[in-house]
Design a protein around this motif. Structure first.
Motif, short mmCIF file in Angstrom:
data_model
loop_
_atom_site.label_atom_id
_atom_site.label_comp_id
_atom_site.label_asym_id
_atom_site.label_seq_id
_atom_site.Cartn_x
_atom_site.Cartn_y
_atom_site.Cartn_z
N CYS A 154 -4.58 30.86 110.79
CA CYS A 154 -4.55 30.75 112.10
C CYS A 154 -4.04 31.91 112.87
O CYS A 154 -2.85 32.24 112.58
CB CYS A 154 -3.99 29.38 112.80
N TYR A 155 -4.90 32.51 113.79
CA TYR A 155 -4.11 33.58 114.63
C TYR A 155 -2.89 33.24 115.18
O TYR A 155 -2.77 32.30 115.88
CB TYR A 155 -5.15 34.04 115.43
N PRO A 156 -1.84 34.13 115.04
CA PRO A 156 -1.90 35.48 114.40
C PRO A 156 -1.55 35.53 112.94
O PRO A 156 -1.71 36.54 112.34
CB PRO A 156 -0.63 36.18 115.19
N ASP A 157 -1.47 34.37 112.15
CA ASP A 157 -1.16 34.49 110.86
C ASP A 157 -2.49 34.24 109.93
O ASP A 157 -2.65 32.98 109.64
CB ASP A 157 -0.27 33.13 110.48
N MET A 158 -3.27 35.09 109.89
CA MET A 158 -4.52 34.98 109.31
C MET A 158 -4.36 35.22 107.89
O MET A 158 -4.06 36.38 107.46
CB MET A 158 -5.46 35.87 109.84
N THR A 159 -5.07 33.98 106.95
CA THR A 159 -4.95 34.43 105.53
C THR A 159 -6.53 34.23 104.89
O THR A 159 -6.60 34.69 103.78
CB THR A 159 -4.13 33.33 104.72
N ASP A 160 -7.35 33.85 105.77
CA ASP A 160 -8.46 33.50 105.34
C ASP A 160 -9.50 34.15 106.33
O ASP A 160 -9.91 33.92 107.51
CB ASP A 160 -8.92 31.91 105.03
N GLU A 161 -10.25 35.35 105.80
CA GLU A 161 -11.08 35.90 106.92
C GLU A 161 -12.36 35.39 107.00
O GLU A 161 -13.18 35.98 107.88
CB GLU A 161 -11.10 37.61 106.51
N SER A 162 -12.80 34.35 106.27
CA SER A 162 -13.95 33.93 106.34
C SER A 162 -14.12 32.92 107.45
O SER A 162 -15.21 32.32 107.89
CB SER A 162 -14.29 33.19 105.04
N SER A 163 -13.15 32.46 108.20
CA SER A 163 -13.05 31.69 109.19
C SER A 163 -12.13 31.90 110.15
O SER A 163 -11.24 32.92 110.26
CB SER A 163 -12.36 30.34 108.74
N ARG A 164 -12.37 31.50 111.41
CA ARG A 164 -11.37 31.73 112.68
C ARG A 164 -10.06 30.87 112.53
O ARG A 164 -9.11 31.62 112.99
CB ARG A 164 -11.97 31.28 114.03
N CYS A 165 -10.12 29.99 112.06
CA CYS A 165 -8.89 29.27 111.49
C CYS A 165 -9.29 28.25 110.32
O CYS A 165 -10.29 27.89 110.14
CB CYS A 165 -8.12 28.56 112.72
N VAL A 166 -8.06 27.75 109.60
CA VAL A 166 -8.24 26.77 108.63
C VAL A 166 -7.17 25.67 108.84
O VAL A 166 -6.08 26.28 108.66
CB VAL A 166 -8.40 27.46 107.13
N TRP A 167 -7.43 24.51 108.64
CA TRP A 167 -6.32 23.57 108.53
C TRP A 167 -6.30 22.72 107.58
O TRP A 167 -7.79 22.38 107.06
CB TRP A 167 -6.47 22.62 109.94
N ARG A 168 -5.26 22.23 107.11
CA ARG A 168 -5.33 21.35 106.06
C ARG A 168 -4.82 19.97 106.50
O ARG A 168 -3.51 19.89 106.99
CB ARG A 168 -4.46 21.88 104.83
N PHE A 169 -5.24 18.86 106.05
CA PHE A 169 -4.71 17.72 106.21
C PHE A 169 -4.51 16.72 105.02
O PHE A 169 -5.37 16.95 104.20
CB PHE A 169 -5.77 16.75 107.09
N THR A 170 -3.36 16.22 104.90
CA THR A 170 -3.16 15.42 103.77
C THR A 170 -2.57 14.20 103.93
O THR A 170 -2.00 13.84 104.82
CB THR A 170 -1.76 16.21 102.96
N LEU A 171 -3.26 13.23 103.29
CA LEU A 171 -2.97 11.85 103.31
C LEU A 171 -1.92 11.45 102.33
O LEU A 171 -1.91 11.53 101.19
CB LEU A 171 -4.20 11.05 103.28
N ASP A 172 -0.56 10.95 102.88
CA ASP A 172 0.29 10.18 102.19
C ASP A 172 0.09 8.88 102.13
O ASP A 172 0.81 8.26 103.43
CB ASP A 172 1.65 10.76 102.49
N PRO A 173 -0.43 8.07 101.46
CA PRO A 173 -0.37 6.59 101.31
C PRO A 173 0.72 5.89 101.72
O PRO A 173 0.90 4.62 101.93
CB PRO A 173 -1.07 6.25 100.27
N GLN A 174 2.04 6.44 101.04
CA GLN A 174 3.37 5.94 101.17
C GLN A 174 3.95 5.82 102.28
O GLN A 174 4.76 5.10 102.58
CB GLN A 174 4.26 6.75 100.19
N ASN A 175 3.35 6.91 103.29
CA ASN A 175 4.10 7.03 104.59
C ASN A 175 3.20 6.29 105.93
O ASN A 175 2.54 6.78 106.27
CB ASN A 175 3.87 8.52 104.83
N ALA A 176 3.64 5.18 105.73
CA ALA A 176 2.87 4.47 106.80
C ALA A 176 3.59 4.18 108.08
O ALA A 176 4.78 4.20 108.42
CB ALA A 176 2.46 2.89 106.35
#
Length: 176
Positions: A154-176
């Motif tokens: 995500c700008y200004p920290d771009m690591t993937d030039e194929s996208s304007r931004c990339v986000w990762r969402f992780t599900l932790d089933p233990q963290n309710a």
């Protein structure tokens, strides 16, 4: 060109979709104009500060309304988040894709109307990472509090030039 329709309720499906896109453009124009007003008068840092504050509150409201509209359960998981992301106000304007693998959902924004417009106007890119961290974290948390969010690119920290931004969402089933 005059239209024969007198109200939104009379519009056929095609016109409703066109209207949704127009509403999205209008909303995004207002969002950009207030941001640019602060940016021009007070500078980028203060504009981003106000943007973070506005998105912190707005995104929770947006997520709650989408969650209710879609009838998602309290713990909607990554599949619920995937569906909800497709109903955000700017969804009709940006080209995006999602990849769901195990307990991770990756959200690729392939085209971004905001960054594309700034590039066209010769303006510097919007440093959206701090805003995006608040925006996507709060949105995901409303959909399911077990989801954590990280900026992959995500700008200004771009690591993937194929996208304007990339986000990762992780599900932790233990963290309710």
């Amino acid at each position: 060109m005059m239209t024969e329709y007198e109200s939104i309720q009379e519009l056929p499906r095609e016109k409703l979709l066109e209207l949704c896109e127009m509403f999205s453009k209008n909303w995004l124009a207002l969002d950009g104009l207030w941001f640019q007003s602060i940016e021009q008068k007070r500078g980028m840092d203060e504009a981003v500060e106000h943007d973070v504050n506005a998105w912190a509150r707005f995104t929770e409201t947006e997520a709650r309304r989408i969650k209710e509209f879609l009838g998602l359960p309290e713990l909607a998981g990554l599949e619920g988040l995937r569906r909800a992301l497709a109903f955000r106000l700017y969804a009709p304007l940006n080209r995006h894709e999602t990849v769901l693998e195990g307990n991770t959902l990756t959200f690729y924004v392939r085209s971004c109307r905001v960054q594309d417009a700034r590039a066209r106007k010769g303006m510097p890119y919007h440093p959206c990472k701090p805003v995006g961290l608040v925006e996507y974290t709060n949105f995901a948390r409303v959909i399911d509090p077990r989801i954590t969010t990280e900026a992959v690119s995500c700008y200004p920290d771009m690591t993937d030039e194929s996208s304007r931004c990339v986000w990762r969402f992780t599900l932790d089933p233990q963290n309710a």
